[in-house]
Design a protein around this motif. Structure first.
Motif, PDB file in Angstrom:
ATOM      1  N   LEU A   1      -7.155  -1.817   2.420  1.00 28.62           N
ATOM      2  CA  LEU A   1      -6.414  -2.386   1.298  1.00 28.62           C
ATOM      3  C   LEU A   1      -5.092  -1.661   1.098  1.00 28.62           C
ATOM      4  CD1 LEU A   1      -6.147  -4.160  -1.239  1.00 28.62           C
ATOM      5  CD2 LEU A   1      -7.468  -2.444  -2.486  1.00 28.62           C
ATOM      6  N   TRP A   2      -5.124  -0.343   1.073  1.00 23.29           N
ATOM      7  CA  TRP A   2      -3.909   0.455   0.835  1.00 23.29           C
ATOM      8  C   TRP A   2      -2.875   0.203   1.937  1.00 23.29           C
ATOM      9  CZ3 TRP A   2      -3.079   4.404  -3.016  1.00 23.29           C
ATOM     10  CH2 TRP A   2      -1.882   5.102  -2.858  1.00 23.29           C
TER      11      TRP A   2
ATOM     12  N   LEU B   1       2.088  -8.313  -0.117  1.00 27.37           N
ATOM     13  CA  LEU B   1       2.419  -8.601  -1.513  1.00 27.37           C
ATOM     14  C   LEU B   1       3.843  -8.150  -1.814  1.00 27.37           C
ATOM     15  CD1 LEU B   1      -0.892  -7.347  -3.168  1.00 27.37           C
ATOM     16  CD2 LEU B   1      -0.309  -9.693  -2.564  1.00 27.37           C
ATOM     17  N   SER B   2       4.338  -8.544  -2.986  1.00 24.28           N
ATOM     18  CA  SER B   2       5.656  -8.080  -3.405  1.00 24.28           C
ATOM     19  C   SER B   2       5.629  -6.567  -3.588  1.00 24.28           C
ATOM     20  CB  SER B   2       6.054  -8.749  -4.725  1.00 24.28           C
ATOM     21  OG  SER B   2       5.267  -8.242  -5.791  1.00 24.28           O
ATOM     22  N   LEU B   3       6.804  -5.940  -3.536  1.00 24.49           N
ATOM     23  CA  LEU B   3       6.882  -4.489  -3.659  1.00 24.49           C
ATOM     24  C   LEU B   3       6.331  -4.018  -4.998  1.00 24.49           C
ATOM     25  CD1 LEU B   3       7.768  -1.773  -2.532  1.00 24.49           C
ATOM     26  CD2 LEU B   3      10.044  -2.188  -3.494  1.00 24.49           C
ATOM     27  N   VAL B   4       6.665  -4.733  -6.076  1.00 21.62           N
ATOM     28  CA  VAL B   4       6.194  -4.334  -7.402  1.00 21.62           C
ATOM     29  C   VAL B   4       4.671  -4.398  -7.467  1.00 21.62           C
ATOM     30  CG1 VAL B   4       6.192  -4.903  -9.861  1.00 21.62           C
ATOM     31  CG2 VAL B   4       8.316  -5.044  -8.555  1.00 21.62           C
ATOM     32  N   THR B   5       4.090  -5.495  -6.972  1.00 21.65           N
ATOM     33  CA  THR B   5       2.640  -5.641  -7.003  1.00 21.65           C
ATOM     34  C   THR B   5       1.965  -4.590  -6.126  1.00 21.65           C
ATOM     35  OG1 THR B   5       2.901  -8.029  -7.333  1.00 21.65           O
ATOM     36  CG2 THR B   5       0.732  -7.255  -6.656  1.00 21.65           C
ATOM     37  N   SER B   6       2.526  -4.355  -4.952  1.00 21.24           N
ATOM     38  CA  SER B   6       1.947  -3.361  -4.040  1.00 21.24           C
ATOM     39  C   SER B   6       1.951  -1.971  -4.663  1.00 21.24           C
ATOM     40  CB  SER B   6       2.738  -3.333  -2.728  1.00 21.24           C
ATOM     41  OG  SER B   6       2.654  -4.554  -2.048  1.00 21.24           O
ATOM     42  N   GLU B   7       3.086  -1.575  -5.218  1.00 19.12           N
ATOM     43  CA  GLU B   7       3.198  -0.229  -5.795  1.00 19.12           C
ATOM     44  C   GLU B   7       2.345  -0.099  -7.048  1.00 19.12           C
ATOM     45  OE1 GLU B   7       4.437   2.370  -4.433  1.00 19.12           O
ATOM     46  OE2 GLU B   7       5.250   1.278  -2.720  1.00 19.12           O
ATOM     47  N   LEU B   8       2.182  -1.192  -7.780  1.00 20.67           N
ATOM     48  CA  LEU B   8       1.325  -1.147  -8.969  1.00 20.67           C
ATOM     49  C   LEU B   8      -0.127  -0.905  -8.568  1.00 20.67           C
ATOM     50  CD1 LEU B   8       0.637  -1.468 -11.934  1.00 20.67           C
ATOM     51  CD2 LEU B   8       0.755  -3.952 -11.640  1.00 20.67           C
TER      52      LEU B   8
ATOM     53  N   LYS C   1      -1.174   0.532  -5.842  1.00 18.94           N
ATOM     54  CA  LYS C   1      -1.241   1.916  -5.366  1.00 18.94           C
ATOM     55  C   LYS C   1      -1.287   2.883  -6.551  1.00 18.94           C
ATOM     56  CE  LYS C   1       1.125   1.407  -0.898  1.00 18.94           C
ATOM     57  NZ  LYS C   1       2.303   1.819  -0.105  1.00 18.94           N
ATOM     58  N   PHE C   2      -0.481   2.608  -7.560  1.00 24.39           N
ATOM     59  CA  PHE C   2      -0.442   3.488  -8.733  1.00 24.39           C
ATOM     60  C   PHE C   2      -1.785   3.476  -9.448  1.00 24.39           C
ATOM     61  CE2 PHE C   2       0.505   4.834 -13.025  1.00 24.39           C
ATOM     62  CZ  PHE C   2       1.433   5.847 -12.852  1.00 24.39           C
ATOM     63  N   LEU C   3      -2.391   2.286  -9.586  1.00 20.71           N
ATOM     64  CA  LEU C   3      -3.699   2.190 -10.235  1.00 20.71           C
ATOM     65  C   LEU C   3      -4.740   3.013  -9.475  1.00 20.71           C
ATOM     66  CD1 LEU C   3      -3.768  -1.623 -11.105  1.00 20.71           C
ATOM     67  CD2 LEU C   3      -3.697   0.258 -12.747  1.00 20.71           C
ATOM     68  N   ILE C   4      -4.710   2.925  -8.148  1.00 19.93           N
ATOM     69  CA  ILE C   4      -5.659   3.692  -7.336  1.00 19.93           C
ATOM     70  C   ILE C   4      -5.366   5.183  -7.445  1.00 19.93           C
ATOM     71  CG2 ILE C   4      -6.457   4.144  -4.987  1.00 19.93           C
ATOM     72  CD1 ILE C   4      -5.803   1.161  -4.369  1.00 19.93           C
ATOM     73  N   ALA C   5      -4.086   5.555  -7.278  1.00 18.57           N
ATOM     74  CA  ALA C   5      -3.708   6.970  -7.295  1.00 18.57           C
ATOM     75  C   ALA C   5      -3.985   7.626  -8.640  1.00 18.57           C
ATOM     76  CB  ALA C   5      -2.232   7.118  -6.939  1.00 18.57           C
ATOM     77  N   SER C   6      -3.923   6.847  -9.708  1.00 10.35           N
ATOM     78  CA  SER C   6      -4.154   7.392 -11.055  1.00 10.35           C
ATOM     79  C   SER C   6      -5.628   7.419 -11.427  1.00 10.35           C
ATOM     80  CB  SER C   6      -3.371   6.586 -12.090  1.00 10.35           C
ATOM     81  OG  SER C   6      -3.834   5.246 -12.135  1.00 10.35           O
TER      82      SER C   6
ATOM     83  N   LEU D   1       1.197  10.957  -5.374  1.00  9.01           N
ATOM     84  CA  LEU D   1       1.150   9.538  -5.035  1.00  9.01           C
ATOM     85  C   LEU D   1       1.645   8.671  -6.188  1.00  9.01           C
ATOM     86  CD1 LEU D   1      -2.324   9.399  -3.214  1.00  9.01           C
ATOM     87  CD2 LEU D   1      -0.040   9.640  -2.210  1.00  9.01           C
ATOM     88  N   MET D   2       1.307   9.052  -7.402  1.00  8.71           N
ATOM     89  CA  MET D   2       1.807   8.322  -8.570  1.00  8.71           C
ATOM     90  C   MET D   2       3.318   8.442  -8.657  1.00  8.71           C
ATOM     91  SD  MET D   2      -1.197   9.637 -11.152  1.00  8.71           S
ATOM     92  CE  MET D   2      -0.551   8.914 -12.662  1.00  8.71           C
TER      93      MET D   2
END
Length: 403
Positions: free
Chosen positions: A215-216, A223-230, A232-237, A282-283
């Motif tokens: 998935l990562w 996906l769009s960059l915003v969706t992808s980074e979001l 990742k942020f949810l996972i990293a946090s 990562l965040m």
């Protein structure tokens, strides 16, 4: 008073015209029959609301007899209408949530617009006091017909809360004196519409390390960059709640941590509790990527509408579609909600204690000591825990070799 023969004798004209069934007491309303140019004869009940005439269609003659129309008219007279419309009730509830700073305000506003106002434009213009269980049933039934399952229960819950607010406004003496809009509610029509219980089974899906790695690593390409980074942020946090994170403005993202207003509970003083989440590397990387897109937006993870955050429903659909495109790479379907459970599970694999996992995810502690006496913020512990989590992700997810 009209008779069946008189109705039969009514002739069509170039324009619609109405005939009254007789005078009634002021304010009670009156039964009318409307004659169309094509000869159709329709029964209507007319009453005045806020100085304006309001017509409610009862039936069509001769399929409905005059005696039946009068019975229906008497039923209508018993309904004490107030000018407040269904749309005003929905808007009022959304405003209440926004005033309270509820994380769900955006989702509720979107749900009401998408599933109620846009889908039933005529219905939301009606006085809310005439909205009954049948109308609520039709809203939910259309969602189900369009393939919406679990979320139809969410909309039902949101509608129930909106009507409950209207009832409290109607019967709370202090609120009643202050409010200008009258809804005239005497019951909550949503209560008669059952929850679809088989779509509310508790989830148990958690991705394996291998699934999370795929998935990562597939995110930037799909996906769009915003969706992808979001994501990742949810996972990293550590699996923060998406709706709360997306409701958090940029000013609450500080130098080494972010502050989330935890809407899941209140403190002993009645205030919304604050959930502090320290950053790990990562965040920071995800936030840096968002700053490079727009460093001045109100929300770090901005949606298509300037000044608005990416919507939780959009994020949820993106995750579901991503699985659909790569179903063969996963051990079964998963949704946005499963990512939080995945983080909770794999943080255990990373040797992070249950108590610390709960604190990282912002769970409330219900014991007496935690609720009333413990005012320590556990910032250092959460920071070290999230750093350990980032190290584990780097080794087992981000740089893992995909099969």
């Amino acid at each position: 008073m009209l008779t069946e023969k008189q109705i039969q004798a009514l002739k069509p004209k170039d324009k619609d015209y109405v005939i009254s069934d007789g005078r009634t007491s002021r304010g009670e309303g009156v039964l009318l029959i409307k004659v169309r140019p094509n000869g159709t004869k329709e029964f209507y009940f007319q009453r005045h609301i806020a100085g304006k005439k309001k017509l409610s269609k009862i039936g069509v003659w001769p399929a409905m007899k005059l005696t039946d129309a009068r019975d229906k008219s008497r039923e209508e007279k018993e309904v004490k209408l107030s000018p407040g419309t269904f749309q005003e009730l929905l808007d009022g509830y959304v405003s209440k949530l926004e005033t309270e700073g509820a994380a769900s305000a955006g989702d509720v506003k979107w749900s009401f617009k998408h599933y109620v106002s846009d889908a039933f434009p005529a219905l939301v213009k009606r006085p809310v006091s005439v909205i009954g269980p049948a109308e609520i049933r039709n809203i939910i039934a259309r969602m189900i017909g369009n393939g919406v399952t679990t979320y139809c229960n969410r909309v039902r819950s949101q509608l129930h809360a909106a009507f409950q607010m209207g009832l409290e406004q109607e019967y709370n003496p202090r609120n009643y004196l202050e409010t200008k809009v009258r809804f005239g509610l005497i019951s909550n029509p949503v209560a008669s519409v059952p929850v679809q219980a088989d779509w509310e089974q508790p989830g148990d899906r958690a991705l394996s390390p291998e699934e999370l790695a795929y998935l990562w690593q597939v995110l930037p390409e799909q996906l769009s960059l915003v969706t992808s980074e979001l994501i990742k942020f949810l996972i990293a946090s550590g699996g923060q709640r998406p709706e709360q994170l997306l409701a958090t403005e940029r000013r609450q993202f500080l130098k080494d941590h972010l502050i989330i207003r935890n809407k899941k509970g209140r403190s002993a003083e009645g205030e919304r509790s604050l959930h502090v989440v320290p950053y790990n590397k990562l965040m920071r990387q995800s936030l840096k990527a968002m700053d490079e897109i727009n460093s001045t937006s109100t929300f770090p993870f901005e949606g298509k509408v300037t000044g608005s955050s990416l919507h939780t429903n959009s994020l949820s659909r993106a995750v579901t579609k991503l699985y659909g495109r790569h179903a063969d790479k996963f051990n079964g379907p998963f949704t946005l909600r499963d990512i939080r459970r995945t983080c909770k599970t794999l943080m255990g694999v990373a040797k992070i204690s249950k108590e610390l996992k709960d604190r990282i995810q912002g769970h409330a502690f219900g014991d007496v000591s935690s609720k009333h006496y413990d005012r320590y913020d556990y910032f250092g512990e959460k920071q070290r825990g999230l750093q350990s989590w980032a190290t584990w992700l780097q080794k087992n997810v981000i740089t893992a070799e995909l099969k």
